[in-house]
Design an enzyme around this catalytic site. Structure first.
Site, PDB file in Angstrom:
ATOM      1  N   SER A 133       0.824  -1.211   0.000  1.00 27.04           N
ATOM      2  CA  SER A 133       0.000   0.000   0.000  1.00 27.04           C
ATOM      3  C   SER A 133       0.857   1.259   0.000  1.00 27.04           C
ATOM      4  O   SER A 133       0.486   2.293  -0.565  1.00 27.04           O
ATOM      5  CB  SER A 133      -0.925   0.008   1.221  1.00 27.04           C
ATOM      6  N   LEU A 240      -8.716   5.241 -13.842  1.00 21.78           N
ATOM      7  CA  LEU A 240      -8.827   4.064 -14.696  1.00 21.78           C
ATOM      8  C   LEU A 240      -8.707   2.779 -13.893  1.00 21.78           C
ATOM      9  O   LEU A 240      -9.561   1.888 -13.998  1.00 21.78           O
ATOM     10  CB  LEU A 240      -7.752   4.108 -15.778  1.00 21.78           C
ATOM     11  N   GLU A 241      -7.654   2.659 -13.082  1.00 22.69           N
ATOM     12  CA  GLU A 241      -7.455   1.403 -12.363  1.00 22.69           C
ATOM     13  C   GLU A 241      -8.624   1.096 -11.442  1.00 22.69           C
ATOM     14  O   GLU A 241      -9.114  -0.037 -11.398  1.00 22.69           O
ATOM     15  CB  GLU A 241      -6.154   1.462 -11.553  1.00 22.69           C
ATOM     16  N   ARG A 267     -34.211 -25.142  -5.719  1.00 22.26           N
ATOM     17  CA  ARG A 267     -33.958 -26.045  -4.598  1.00 22.26           C
ATOM     18  C   ARG A 267     -35.165 -26.069  -3.659  1.00 22.26           C
ATOM     19  O   ARG A 267     -35.625 -25.019  -3.187  1.00 22.26           O
ATOM     20  CB  ARG A 267     -32.717 -25.574  -3.845  1.00 22.26           C
ATOM     21  N   GLN A 278     -38.784 -16.489   4.196  1.00 23.81           N
ATOM     22  CA  GLN A 278     -38.498 -15.070   4.411  1.00 23.81           C
ATOM     23  C   GLN A 278     -37.013 -14.809   4.672  1.00 23.81           C
ATOM     24  O   GLN A 278     -36.463 -13.807   4.200  1.00 23.81           O
ATOM     25  CB  GLN A 278     -39.325 -14.535   5.577  1.00 23.81           C
ATOM     26  N   GLY A 365      -5.278  -1.374  -4.427  1.00 19.59           N
ATOM     27  CA  GLY A 365      -5.564  -0.494  -3.291  1.00 19.59           C
ATOM     28  C   GLY A 365      -6.611  -1.136  -2.413  1.00 19.59           C
ATOM     29  O   GLY A 365      -7.757  -1.321  -2.829  1.00 19.59           O
ATOM     30  N   GLU A 368      -9.304  -0.608   2.894  1.00 17.88           N
ATOM     31  CA  GLU A 368      -8.892   0.346   3.929  1.00 17.88           C
ATOM     32  C   GLU A 368      -8.250   1.587   3.314  1.00 17.88           C
ATOM     33  O   GLU A 368      -8.519   2.726   3.749  1.00 17.88           O
ATOM     34  CB  GLU A 368      -7.910  -0.334   4.893  1.00 17.88           C
TER      35      GLU A 368
END
Length: 380
Positions: A133, A240-241, A267, A278, A365, A368
Site C-alpha cells: 500500500s 482508470l485502475e 432447490r 423469508q 488499493g 482500507e
C-alpha cells in the site's frame, strides 16, 4: 431498474453476452480454457476478442483502436466478468496501455497500443516485499550506467507478467527528500536478460508473480515519461485502475447473484423452494438493491469521467472500487451460505466466484486505503 443504453451500446453488450455464452458459458468449456481453474487467462479466447475489435475499445483510433471512453470500457469489463470469460490479462493491459498513451514516446506507443489491439498482454509492477500500500517505500533500484540503467531488486504480486510482452516497471532512480520523488517508469521486455519471473501459487490459480532483477540492463529508450516523475504519472491513472476493478467486480457480483437466485428458486426443502422462505427472500432483496446501487454508481462515475477526461475523480473512483469489491465478496459469501454444501462444490461454481472476489478487496488499493482516500477528500 432497466439500464438505459443507446442502441449501439445495447448491441455491444448483447454481442459480448452472446459470445461468452457460446465460448465459455459452461463449466466444461471454462475448465478446458483454464486448465480446470489453474489459469485465469486463455490466449486463444483473448485473440478471438481482438479479432472482433473489442480489446482496442479504449485505444485511440490512430493506433487501430475504437477510441471509446470509460463508459464503454466499463460495459465491456462488466459483461465479460458476468460471462466468466477467462481474460485476466485485459485489466492490467488497459492500465499499462493508458500510461503509455499519456507519457510514452511515439515508438513505445506504437509497439504497446497496436499490440493491445492485436491481443497482446501488458503488465505493470509496483509492489515489493516491503512496499505494498505504501508504494513510495519501494527500493528496487535503477542505477545510471553508460547508455541506460541497471535494474536490481525484487518486485512481487505482479499480475500477468508471465503472459505479458512487457512489464511497466516502477523503480527508484534517485533518493529524494520526499519518498514519492525519484521514481521512474520503464518499459521492460519480459524476455530481457537479468529478469526472472517466478509464479506465486494462490487459491485463485496462476496469475501473480515475483520479479527478480539482477543487473538487468535497460537502454535510455526504455524510460517511459520523465525520469523521477513516476509518482505523478501513476496518480494520473487512478481513475482508470479503480474503475476497471469496480466494473469487473460489478459483473462478478451480478453473476454470483444470478447463480444464487437460480438455485434458491429451484432447490426445494420442506415442500417448497427455499427462496420462498423469508430468511432467504429478504437477503435476496437486499442484495438486489445493493447491486442496483453499485451499478448506478459505476455508470454515473464513468459518465462523469467521460465528460471531464482530464480530471481525477479520486473520491468517486475510490467509492466505486470500494462499493463494488466489498459487495461482490458479500454476494458470493451469501450465495455460498444459501447454497449450503453445494456452494462448496466446484460443480456449481460459487466457490470460484468467492475466490475471485475475496482478493478484489486487496489488489488495486485495499478497501482500507480506499476509505482513507475518501475520508481525506472530506478534509479528514
Amino acid at each position: 431498474m432497466p439500464r438505459v443504453l443507446s442502441d449501439e451500446r445495447r448491441d455491444f453488450v448483447n454481442a459480448i453476452g452472446e459470445f461468452c455464452r457460446r465460448e465459455c458459458g459452461t463449466k466444461e468449456q471454462r475448465d478446458k480454457l483454464t486448465a480446470h481453474g489453474a489459469e485465469s487467462h486463455n490466449q486463444e479466447l483473448y485473440t478471438k476478442m481482438a479479432e472482433l475489435g473489442w480489446l482496442g475499445i479504449a485505444v485511440p483510433e490512430e493506433y487501430g483502436g475504437a477510441g471509446r471512453g470509460m463508459t464503454d470500457l466499463c460495459l465491456f469489463l462488466e459483461e465479460t466478468a458476468y460471462g466468466r470469460a477467462p481474460i485476466s490479462g485485459f485489466s492490467t493491459t488497459v492500465v499499462a496501455a493508458a500510461a503509455y498513451e499519456k507519457f510514452a514516446d511515439e515508438e513505445q506507443k506504437r509497439v504497446v497500443l497496436e499490440g493491445v489491439v492485436n491481443g497482446r498482454v501488458e503488465a505493470i509492477s509496483m509492489s515489493e516485499p516491503g512496499a505494498g500500500s505504501d508504494v513510495g517505500a519501494l527500493t528496487c533500484r535503477a542505477e545510471r550506467t553508460e547508455g541506460g540503467y541497471l535494474i536490481n531488486g525484487q518486485k512481487t504480486w505482479c499480475s500477468n507478467a508471465h503472459i505479458a510482452d512487457h512489464v511497466l516497471l516502477v523503480a527508484r532512480t534517485s533518493q529524494e527528500e520526499s519518498k514519492h520523488q525519484g521514481l521512474t517508469q520503464f518499459m521492460v521486455p519480459t524476455g530481457v536478460e537479468g529478469l526472472q519471473i517466478t509464479g506465486i501459487d494462490t487459491m485463485g490459480g496462476r496469475e501473480v508473480n515475483d520479479l527478480y532483477f539482477t543487473d538487468c540492463f535497460l537502454p535510455d529508450s526504455a524510460v517511459v515519461g520523465v525520469v523521477g516523475q513516476a509518482w505523478t504519472q501513476l496518480m494520473a491513472g487512478l481513475n482508470l485502475e479503480r474503475m476497471i476493478l469496480a466494473a469487473l467486480m460489478l459483473g462478478t457480483a451480478r453473476r454470483a447473484f444470478d447463480d444464487t437466485l437460480d438455485y434458491v428458486r429451484q432447490r426445494e426443502q420442506f415442500g417448497r423452494p427455499i427462496g420462498s422462505f423469508q430468511a432467504l427472500k429478504h437477503r435476496i432483496a437486499d442484495m438486489a438493491t445493493e447491486l442496483e446501487c453499485a451499478r448506478l454508481l459505476v455508470d454515473d462515475v464513468a459518465a462523469a469521467i467521460d465528460a471531464e477526461p482530464g480530471r481525477v475523480f479520486a473520491r468517486e473512483a475510490s467509492m466505486a472500487k470500494l462499493k463494488c469489491t466489498e459487495l461482490a465478496k458479500h454476494v458470493a459469501l451469501e450465495g455460498m451460505q444459501m447454497m449450503g454444501g453445494y456452494g462448496y462444490a466446484t460443480e456449481y461454481g460459487m466457490e470460484s466466484l468467492l475466490r475471485s472476489t475475496v482478493v478484489s478487496t486487496v489488489y488495486g488499493g485495499t478497501s482500507e486505503i480506499q476509505r482513507d482516500i475518501i475520508g481525506r477528500t472530506y478534509g479528514l
